[in-house]
Design an enzyme around this catalytic site. Sequence first.
Site: not given
Length: 463
Positions: A9-10, A53, A55, A331-332, A339, A348, A374
């Site tokens: 804005d001016d 702005d 204007m 990670d797990i 597994n 999986d 994992e």
Amino acid sequence: MSARVLVVDDVLPNVKLLAAKLTREYFEVITAFNGPEALERIKKEAPDIVLLDVMMPGMDGFEVCERIRSDPTTMHIPVVMITALSDASDRVRGLEAGADDFLTKPVNDIALFARVRSLVRLKMMMDEWRLRESTSGQFGILDQTLTVKNETASEARVLVVEDSPIDLEKITETLRRDTDSVVSADTSAKALDLGLSEDFELIIVSLTLLNEDALRLCSLLRSHERTRQAPILLVADEGDLSRVAKGLELGANDYLLKPIDRNELLARVRTQVRRKRYHEKLRHNYEQSLSMALTDSLTGVFNRRYVNAHLPRLMERSWESQKPVAILMFDIDHFKTVNDTYGHGVGDEVLKEVAVRANRNLRNFDLVARYGGEEFIVVMPDTDRDSAVAVAERLRRRVGEDFFAVSAPVGEITVTISIGISVVNGSTDTAEGMLKRADDALYRAKRSGRNKTVAADDPVEVQ
């Protein structure tokens, strides 16, 4: 939500007043006092949104907006024009110049803050999709001609939710200048049924529905997968800005105040449809072109190759915008035992469910990847250390507190994860450094008993 706002804005008192209001709402404010200075600040400071702005002497706001939109490096920055001009023709001119909204002085604070937050959320999502599209360019797939400006808005399929016959006729008659695919509903129930059974590129919702909660409808539209990405344009009375603000918080994209000006309605509709089509193309290019090369075939999340390509680009953007990036590496726990005990098929199943829970408990612009075996990575833009810890703890609980259904005779098992966190550390930091710190923190989490979250800057426990 933190965001960097450029106020242009001016008139110095106008700048100071708006900057003070925004600062109280925890926005970071930068300023400019004319068009050329604004364009220079945009290049150097990378604001999340521009409040402009109209204007101003020399280069007015319309020209500034057009220049922002014509530059590929700045065209995606939201622009809200703020001016004393109140004629509908001026609003339409601003929208056609590329502005996202046109607010009249004196600005209603509720409407302003809601609009800023809404547009910043949209920009964050679009930035992430554009960055992913840019990453795909490394593999020769990037479409260099893809821009919002190049999209058309013709023949869009639009749903109008309005129970006033007069307003409905005016809206549908106006829309038919661009499309014959206009469907209407006079109740929320009918609208939701249509939204869940058909695909729309825009949903126009009147906030003046009798005996109906239109905001509830907006919330429901955002909660369903089929309508979640459909743009929502609210139509409201001028004295109902507080409900408009609530609608924007619920996920509406834009709004139009009554009495409806046909040209303004068309301009706002065209903007939303073009943006929707651009977003869909980004999503399509990313999903279709990169799925084989950059996603893990088992879990469906990204793979290590994508992280290694994406993270340096994200860090570069972080340095330029001076916003943090966080990494979760997790990670797990005891995955080998899973597994060995139940077989690799069950392993999986566990990997796939962990990926699902990670995606479900993160923002839609966070990145989840399987880094190997994992081990998973989560990359979170605009996230500081404390926020990353909070997210990590939530994710850890979501994984560990609910059983995993498996195909083994036992039926279900308990799975936990350990998480390490790192945050970008200055402009000299590297992706390798971030990953190394996260990996070290993960090792500390596992060494201290597993099912824990450890940040890289946490004090090292003396054994």
